[in-house]
Write a protein that holds these residues in place. Structure first.
Motif: not given
Ligand code: GBH
Length: 470
Positions: A377-379, A399-406, A418-422, A452-461
């Protein structure tokens, strides 16, 4: 199943675990409640000058009193797993002896709520909050602390063993040893290469003894794991000198844990590199074999990579080493070279290729060990748009770039489960206090309101689709 798959271009395996991660001292607050004793982080954060703005975890995100709300939040995100840590000083306040019933009750409540929500509990025993009483007895440089940890592991597994799916012994022992006892930027804030190396060894021993204690108490089939912050380190130039700098950092940053835990021995080159720091006489026969107690998976925390070059006398003149270094035995030989490109609010480079590199290395070196990304994750600073939505577009891009790498690493044969978002929530970011926000859920600390930030909605999707859309 009824998940909307249309448009999902990078699909993850069906059983992939989608989680969020937190740690006790960073979110719980309630520092003096229900018998909890002080940890080294209470002492450290109350020492002027150690944590930015004098922040402490006294209240943090007040999660101790908001478990229902926070689990409901996770349920609305659709996560399958939640990684949290147990506060040792809450569960066993003296660091030895009896458990505190109310402390255990809190984790019973949390795991009950999680299971009702269909979320798998993933518990870390030690995320840096050593009972102060054990630090007063010498802390991790002392062998005794490893035995105390094993007892604590047994006690926690007896009380909570039937409700936790995955047990992790330690979170990032590199940080505990080298930031806590080497550079001193983390609690307990001691400095010294020899003590940091002793701490690292006793953390390895604690891990192995802890695994054995967990196995003895847990039902068959429980997953036992360890989380490391492996360093993705590259040579600045492709020369033997810079490649040797990489070898040194790899030894004291990575193999110092990987070799005992997976091969039952210390790296020879590490022992040589550190010969003028310590004679390693604190290592007893059988210690590394004990550290190699088999585990079921390895957790990897990844944020950013680093580049290193050989250190020359000219470097020393240009930048004399001022503050103590966390790189015992390597500091005089290695220079860290800043990477170019975008950075997060921590000033850490954004570079998903480093995650891919590490996953492929683990695929090759530990082919039979299932992997979990236990933190990524990132600050970033977020902002409220006119509609009141909290926006964090850079975090989504990270997050998108790192999930693409995974995803790419899984395609190349890495066994990532699995992947746990910090992190789930904005929280107490250690030496940075509340000045850095890693959450996908914004916390307004004065009111403790969660948004929830827009990243939370994105992650839920992402979770709902089982992967990423183009
Ligand atoms: C994790 O640590 C922690 O587990 C978590 O509690 C924390 O909130 C989160 O990351 C974000 O910080 O400059 O040479 O020390 C990550 C810690 C970050 C330690 C990068 C090493 C750079 C190397 N790591 N850091 S150095």
């Amino acid at each position: 199943d009824a998940r909307p798959r249309t448009g999902t271009t990078l699909r993850f395996p069906e059983a992939f675990r989608w989680g969020t991660a937190t740690a006790a001292y960073q979110i719980e607050g309630a520092a003096g409640e229900d018998g909890r004793s002080p940890s080294i982080w209470d002492t450290f954060s109350r020492t002027p000058g150690k944590v930015r703005n004098g922040d402490t975890g006294d209240t943090a995100a007040d999660h101790y009193h908001r478990v229902d709300e926070d689990v409901a939040l996770m349920r609305s995100l659709g996560v399958t797993d939640y990684r949290f840590s147990l506060a040792w000083p809450r569960v066993q306040p003296a660091g030895r002896g009896p458990a505190a019933r109310k402390g255990l009750d809190f984790y019973r409540r949390l795991t009950d709520r999680l299971r009702e929500a269909g979320i798998r509990p993933v518990a870390t025993l030690y995320h840096w909050d050593l009972p102060q009483a054990l630090e007063d007895a010498g802390g991790w440089p002392e062998r005794e602390t490893a035995y105390r940890f094993a007892d604590y592991a047994a006690l926690a597994a007896d009380a909570l063993g039937d409700r936790v799916a995955t047990w992790t012994t330690l979170n990032e022992p590199w940080c505990s040893a080298f930031l806590g006892y080497g550079s001193g930027v983390h609690a307990p804030g001691r400095t010294g290469d020899a003590d940091a190396l002793r701490a690292a060894h006793h953390l390895n021993l604690a891990h192995g003894l802890g695994v054995r204690a967990l196995r003895a108490a847990l039902p068959a089939g429980a997953e036992v794991s360890l989380t490391l912050n492996l360093h993705a380190v590259r040579p600045h130039t492709d020369t033997p000198q810079d490649r040797d700098a990489v070898r040194r950092i790899d030894a004291v940053g990575n193999r110092i844990f990987l070799d005992p835990v997976f091969r039952g021995s210390l790296p020879d080159d590490l022992v040589r590199d550190t010969a003028d720091v310590t004679d390693w006489s604190f290592v007893r026969d059988g210690d590394c074999a004990a550290a190699a107690e088999p585990i079921d998976s390895l957790g990897l925390n990844y944020y950013s990579p680093a580049a290193v070059a050989a250190r020359t006398p000219a470097d020393d003149d240009a930048a004399p080493s001022g503050s103590p270094s966390p790189w015992a035995g390597a500091e005089r030989h290695v220079r860290f070279v800043p990477l170019s490109g975008p950075r997060t609010a921590m000033d850490w480079p954004v570079d998903a290729a480093g995650l891919y590199e590490l996953l492929l290395r683990l695929r090759d070196e530990l082919p039979h060990v299932p992997l979990l990304i236990t933190e990524n994750g990132a600050a970033y600073e977020d902002y409220a748009d006119p509609s009141g939505e909290v926006k964090d577009p850079e975090r989504v891009a990270y997050l998108r770039a790192h999930l693409e790498a995974v995803h790419r690493a899984i395609g190349a044969g890495a066994d990532v489960r699995g992947y746990f978002l910090w992190s789930l929530l904005d929280n107490f970011e250690w030496a940075y206090g509340y000045s850095k926000r890693f959450g996908i859920v914004h916390v307004d600390f004065p009111t403790q309101r969660r948004t929830p930030k827009s990243s939370a909605r994105w992650y839920a999707d992402v979770i709902a689709r089982g992967g990423l859309t183009a």
